[in-house]
Design a protein around this motif. Structure first.
Motif, PDB file in Angstrom:
ATOM      1  N   VAL B  74       0.871  -1.179   0.000  1.00  0.00           N
ATOM      2  CA  VAL B  74       0.000   0.000   0.000  1.00  0.00           C
ATOM      3  C   VAL B  74       0.906   1.227   0.000  1.00  0.00           C
ATOM      4  CG1 VAL B  74      -1.779   1.285   1.256  1.00  0.00           C
ATOM      5  CG2 VAL B  74      -1.784  -1.225   1.296  1.00  0.00           C
ATOM      6  N   ALA B  75       0.650   2.163  -0.911  1.00  0.00           N
ATOM      7  CA  ALA B  75       1.463   3.385  -0.970  1.00  0.00           C
ATOM      8  C   ALA B  75       0.586   4.589  -0.685  1.00  0.00           C
ATOM      9  CB  ALA B  75       2.114   3.529  -2.341  1.00  0.00           C
ATOM     10  N   ILE B  76       1.140   5.523   0.090  1.00  0.00           N
ATOM     11  CA  ILE B  76       0.442   6.752   0.462  1.00  0.00           C
ATOM     12  C   ILE B  76       1.298   7.926  -0.004  1.00  0.00           C
ATOM     13  CG2 ILE B  76      -0.563   8.090   2.368  1.00  0.00           C
ATOM     14  CD1 ILE B  76      -1.790   5.289   2.006  1.00  0.00           C
ATOM     15  N   PHE B  77       0.665   8.894  -0.714  1.00  0.00           N
ATOM     16  CA  PHE B  77       1.453   9.981  -1.300  1.00  0.00           C
ATOM     17  C   PHE B  77       0.552  11.164  -1.623  1.00  0.00           C
ATOM     18  CE2 PHE B  77       0.745   6.395  -4.311  1.00  0.00           C
ATOM     19  CZ  PHE B  77      -0.228   6.963  -5.116  1.00  0.00           C
ATOM     20  N   PRO B  78       1.138  12.327  -1.942  1.00  0.00           N
ATOM     21  CA  PRO B  78       0.342  13.466  -2.387  1.00  0.00           C
ATOM     22  C   PRO B  78      -0.124  13.252  -3.835  1.00  0.00           C
ATOM     23  CG  PRO B  78       2.586  14.126  -1.744  1.00  0.00           C
ATOM     24  CD  PRO B  78       2.579  12.649  -1.882  1.00  0.00           C
ATOM     25  N   PRO B  79      -1.082  14.079  -4.306  1.00  0.00           N
ATOM     26  CA  PRO B  79      -1.428  14.038  -5.733  1.00  0.00           C
ATOM     27  C   PRO B  79      -0.159  14.168  -6.579  1.00  0.00           C
ATOM     28  CG  PRO B  79      -2.962  15.448  -4.561  1.00  0.00           C
ATOM     29  CD  PRO B  79      -1.886  15.071  -3.569  1.00  0.00           C
ATOM     30  N   VAL B  80      -0.122  13.457  -7.704  1.00  0.00           N
ATOM     31  CA  VAL B  80       1.110  13.389  -8.497  1.00  0.00           C
ATOM     32  C   VAL B  80       1.330  14.687  -9.289  1.00  0.00           C
ATOM     33  CG1 VAL B  80       0.914  10.899  -8.625  1.00  0.00           C
ATOM     34  CG2 VAL B  80       0.031  12.296 -10.511  1.00  0.00           C
ATOM     35  N   THR B  81       2.587  14.982  -9.576  1.00  0.00           N
ATOM     36  CA  THR B  81       2.945  16.241 -10.250  1.00  0.00           C
ATOM     37  C   THR B  81       4.078  16.035 -11.261  1.00  0.00           C
ATOM     38  OG1 THR B  81       4.449  16.783  -8.433  1.00  0.00           O
ATOM     39  CG2 THR B  81       2.250  17.728  -8.316  1.00  0.00           C
ATOM     40  N   GLY B  82       3.940  15.011 -12.087  1.00  0.00           N
ATOM     41  CA  GLY B  82       5.002  14.751 -13.063  1.00  0.00           C
ATOM     42  C   GLY B  82       4.816  15.528 -14.356  1.00  0.00           C
ATOM     43  N   GLY B  83       5.566  15.119 -15.364  1.00  0.00           N
ATOM     44  CA  GLY B  83       5.405  15.692 -16.699  1.00  0.00           C
ATOM     45  C   GLY B  83       6.079  17.032 -16.866  1.00  0.00           C
TER      46      GLY B  83
END
Lengths: 145, 83
Positions: B74-83
């Motif tokens: 299970v992974a917990i993280f902020p909304p992604v911001t790639g690209g």
């Protein structure tokens, strides 16, 4: 042919283009994202979720290939520390005709903003902060659904 | 199960991953966060605002109310911001 990569080394555009040309392509479209130099950022760091990232990139590349009948798609994303002017991401799409290649390129860059587990951290003069996700990115990805 | 943290969530919790064995009544990601936060100030701080958190189960994005149902990772993280 689908090719995705997550790497700390600089992105070689010529090598990436060579990989998507051929196989019946009459058109190749590319998008290159660069670290912006105009807002005081000295260093940009990219963190990712090893394993999930590659699978997520592969999944969106496969969706684009099916949706736009591409002959090839490549996504290469940098991780680690980089400086203004450096390439963060390269998307290249190949298709028999230009509209499919251009549309697929836009589709891929919109989707990977919201569907791939990358996080950006900016360092200015003396402070570092994590970049907040933008609602406009969600809206851009949503328009393809 | 393995629990992974990324970006500021990793920094707030103070580690990138941990192996935990939650009790049987912890059935969703939200309940897992509640359980981890119960006895730990860093976890409680990191998980305080659930609107800022996103999750993946076995490397697939899921909503926070998703069932754990035998999850290995299970992974917990902020909304992604790639690209």
């Amino acid at each position: 042919m689908i090719r995705v990569g997550v790497q700390s080394e600089p992105i070689d555009v010529a090598a990436a283009l060579a990989a998507v040309e051929g196989d019946g392509a009459g058109a190749v479209a590319t998008f290159t994202g660069l670290v912006r130099a105009d807002d005081g950022v000295a260093v940009l760091e990219l963190e990712h979720y090893p394993g999930m990232t590659e699978a997520a990139l592969e999944a969106v590349a496969r969706e684009a290939t099916d949706r736009f009948a591409l002959t090839a798609a490549t996504i290469i994303h940098r991780v680690g520390a980089m400086r203004p002017g450096e390439r963060i991401v390269l998307v290249a799409t190949a298709a028999p005709h230009r509209s499919a290649a251009l549309d697929a390129c836009a589709y891929l860059i919109d989707r990977l903003k919201t569907d791939a587990p990358f996080w950006k951290r900016e360092t200015r003069a003396d402070a570092a902060r994590w970049v907040e996700a933008r609602g406009t990115d969600d809206a851009a990805a949503e328009r393809w659904r | 199960m393995d629990v992974l943290y990324f970006a500021w969530v990793r920094e707030a919790v103070g580690k990138g991953s941990e192996n935990v064995a939650p009790p049987a009544d912890v059935t969703t990601v939200t309940e897992l966060l509640d359980w981890l936060a119960r006895d730990s100030v860093p976890h409680a701080t990191a998980f305080a605002d659930r609107t800022r958190l996103r999750a993946a189960i076995d490397q697939q994005f899921v909503p926070l109310d998703a069932l754990l149902a035998g999850a290995r990772e299970v992974a917990i993280f902020p909304p992604v911001t790639g690209g």
